[in-house]
Design a protein around this motif. Structure first.
Motif, PDB file in Angstrom:
ATOM      1  N   LEU A   1       0.803  -0.998  -0.050  1.00 18.79           N
ATOM      2  CA  LEU A   1      -0.001  -0.020  -0.200  1.00 18.79           C
ATOM      3  C   LEU A   1       1.185   0.759   0.058  1.00 18.79           C
ATOM      4  N   ALA A   2       2.345   1.429   0.560  1.00 17.95           N
ATOM      5  CA  ALA A   2       2.736   2.126   0.821  1.00 17.95           C
ATOM      6  C   ALA A   2       3.580   2.176  -0.544  1.00 17.95           C
ATOM      7  N   ASP A   3       3.976   1.800  -1.301  1.00 16.37           N
ATOM      8  CA  ASP A   3       4.462   1.192  -2.796  1.00 16.37           C
ATOM      9  C   ASP A   3       3.030   2.119  -3.370  1.00 16.37           C
ATOM     10  N   VAL A   4       2.317   1.942  -3.628  1.00 14.27           N
ATOM     11  CA  VAL A   4       0.765   2.788  -4.265  1.00 14.27           C
ATOM     12  C   VAL A   4       1.241   3.958  -3.861  1.00 14.27           C
ATOM     13  N   MET A   5       1.235   4.459  -3.209  1.00 14.00           N
ATOM     14  CA  MET A   5       1.227   5.849  -2.522  1.00 14.00           C
ATOM     15  C   MET A   5       2.110   6.600  -2.912  1.00 14.00           C
ATOM     16  N   GLU A   6       3.397   6.457  -2.782  1.00  8.37           N
ATOM     17  CA  GLU A   6       4.952   6.746  -3.515  1.00  8.37           C
ATOM     18  C   GLU A   6       5.056   7.189  -5.048  1.00  8.37           C
ATOM     19  N   VAL A   7       4.052   6.029  -5.751  1.00 10.78           N
ATOM     20  CA  VAL A   7       3.913   6.154  -6.790  1.00 10.78           C
ATOM     21  C   VAL A   7       2.572   6.834  -7.468  1.00 10.78           C
ATOM     22  N   LEU A   8       1.959   7.298  -6.567  1.00  8.30           N
ATOM     23  CA  LEU A   8       1.065   8.221  -6.403  1.00  8.30           C
ATOM     24  C   LEU A   8       1.618   9.486  -6.054  1.00  8.30           C
ATOM     25  N   PHE A   9       2.443   9.855  -5.858  1.00  8.10           N
ATOM     26  CA  PHE A   9       3.281  11.094  -5.020  1.00  8.10           C
ATOM     27  C   PHE A   9       3.844  11.188  -6.552  1.00  8.10           C
ATOM     28  N   GLY A  10       4.790  10.130  -6.922  1.00  9.47           N
ATOM     29  CA  GLY A  10       5.355  10.084  -7.975  1.00  9.47           C
ATOM     30  C   GLY A  10       4.686  11.373  -9.350  1.00  9.47           C
ATOM     31  N   LEU A  11       3.204  10.025  -9.329  1.00  8.70           N
ATOM     32  CA  LEU A  11       2.808  11.344 -10.598  1.00  8.70           C
ATOM     33  C   LEU A  11       1.929  12.542 -10.461  1.00  8.70           C
ATOM     34  N   ALA A  12       2.073  12.590  -8.947  1.00  7.23           N
ATOM     35  CA  ALA A  12       1.586  13.996  -8.984  1.00  7.23           C
ATOM     36  C   ALA A  12       2.245  15.191  -9.246  1.00  7.23           C
ATOM     37  N   ASN A  13       4.083  14.595  -8.553  1.00  3.85           N
ATOM     38  CA  ASN A  13       4.915  15.332  -9.229  1.00  3.85           C
ATOM     39  C   ASN A  13       4.652  15.919 -10.840  1.00  3.85           C
ATOM     40  N   ALA A  14       5.323  14.105 -11.604  1.00  2.61           N
ATOM     41  CA  ALA A  14       3.849  14.065 -13.316  1.00  2.61           C
ATOM     42  C   ALA A  14       4.191  15.154 -13.801  1.00  2.61           C
ATOM     43  N   LEU A  15       2.876  15.923 -13.084  1.00  5.46           N
ATOM     44  CA  LEU A  15       1.954  16.787 -13.399  1.00  5.46           C
ATOM     45  C   LEU A  15       1.815  17.946 -12.967  1.00  5.46           C
ATOM     46  N   GLY A  16       3.327  18.606 -11.804  1.00  2.94           N
ATOM     47  CA  GLY A  16       3.525  19.787 -11.812  1.00  2.94           C
ATOM     48  C   GLY A  16       2.593  19.662  -9.859  1.00  2.94           C
ATOM     49  N   PHE A  17       2.850  18.850  -9.480  1.00  8.88           N
ATOM     50  CA  PHE A  17       2.317  18.974  -8.167  1.00  8.88           C
ATOM     51  C   PHE A  17       2.934  18.428  -6.826  1.00  8.88           C
ATOM     52  N   SER A  18       2.803  19.776  -5.922  1.00 16.23           N
ATOM     53  CA  SER A  18       3.667  18.521  -4.949  1.00 16.23           C
ATOM     54  C   SER A  18       3.007  17.550  -3.658  1.00 16.23           C
ATOM     55  N   GLU A  19       3.265  16.571  -3.164  1.00 13.62           N
ATOM     56  CA  GLU A  19       3.102  15.630  -1.994  1.00 13.62           C
ATOM     57  C   GLU A  19       1.973  16.210  -1.429  1.00 13.62           C
ATOM     58  N   GLU A  20       2.538  17.557  -0.656  1.00 14.53           N
ATOM     59  CA  GLU A  20       1.525  18.924   0.081  1.00 14.53           C
ATOM     60  C   GLU A  20       0.423  18.913  -0.209  1.00 14.53           C
ATOM     61  N   GLU A  21       0.165  19.095  -1.802  1.00 15.90           N
ATOM     62  CA  GLU A  21      -0.901  19.457  -3.137  1.00 15.90           C
ATOM     63  C   GLU A  21      -1.407  18.381  -2.771  1.00 15.90           C
ATOM     64  N   LEU A  22      -0.887  16.883  -3.138  1.00 16.14           N
ATOM     65  CA  LEU A  22      -1.304  15.632  -3.567  1.00 16.14           C
ATOM     66  C   LEU A  22      -2.839  15.375  -2.272  1.00 16.14           C
ATOM     67  N   LEU A  23      -2.025  15.585  -1.026  1.00 14.32           N
ATOM     68  CA  LEU A  23      -2.623  15.687   0.773  1.00 14.32           C
ATOM     69  C   LEU A  23      -4.038  16.185   0.568  1.00 14.32           C
ATOM     70  N   LYS A  24      -3.334  17.735   0.062  1.00 19.40           N
ATOM     71  CA  LYS A  24      -4.208  18.864   0.695  1.00 19.40           C
ATOM     72  C   LYS A  24      -6.032  19.067  -0.042  1.00 19.40           C
ATOM     73  N   ALA A  25      -5.263  17.961  -1.520  1.00 13.83           N
ATOM     74  CA  ALA A  25      -6.545  18.111  -2.000  1.00 13.83           C
ATOM     75  C   ALA A  25      -7.694  16.699  -1.724  1.00 13.83           C
ATOM     76  N   ARG A  26      -6.199  15.665  -1.505  1.00 13.93           N
ATOM     77  CA  ARG A  26      -7.470  14.525  -0.842  1.00 13.93           C
ATOM     78  C   ARG A  26      -8.430  15.020   0.852  1.00 13.93           C
ATOM     79  N   ALA A  27      -7.665  16.070   1.449  1.00 15.32           N
ATOM     80  CA  ALA A  27      -8.335  17.246   3.022  1.00 15.32           C
ATOM     81  C   ALA A  27      -9.044  17.571   2.389  1.00 15.32           C
TER      82      ALA A  27
END
Length: 102
Positions: free
Chosen positions: A57-83
């Motif tokens: 599950l942690a591996d899935v999350m790490e890839v999601l962070f990588g995808l966010a980064n590839a789209l120009g978003f930070s981990e924090e922005e992804l987590l904020k969008a989730r929240a």
């Protein structure tokens, strides 16, 4: 020699070298990274569905962070969008299954 041709975590070449083995790798061009990450997401989701453990599950999350980064978003922005989405629409903790709407 085993061939892979897949995206791996950043420290994997270093780990392989420290184990006394050799490896060959390239740094994927920026334009190819998104497709590699999509393939990696599918791989990691399949591994999680098979093993159902926290590490996968942690591996899935790490890839999601990588995808966010590839789209120009930070981990924090992804987590904020989730929240924000969680605040507006809730999460999936209660197990609600929508059967119909009239």
């Amino acid at each position: 020699m085993k061939k892979y041709e897949k995206l791996v975590r950043d420290k994997i070449p270093e780990i392989i070298k420290k184990s006394g083995r050799e490896c060959e790798f390239i740094i994927a061009p920026e334009k190819e990274r998104y497709d590699l990450l999509e393939a990696k997401l599918q791989e990691e989701v399949e591994e999680f569905l098979e093993d159902k453990n926290l590490e996968e599950l942690a591996d899935v999350m790490e890839v999601l962070f990588g995808l966010a980064n590839a789209l120009g978003f930070s981990e924090e922005e992804l987590l904020k969008a989730r929240a924000n989405k969680n605040e507006e629409r809730g999460g999936f903790k209660e197990g609600i299954v929508l059967k119909s709407v009239r």
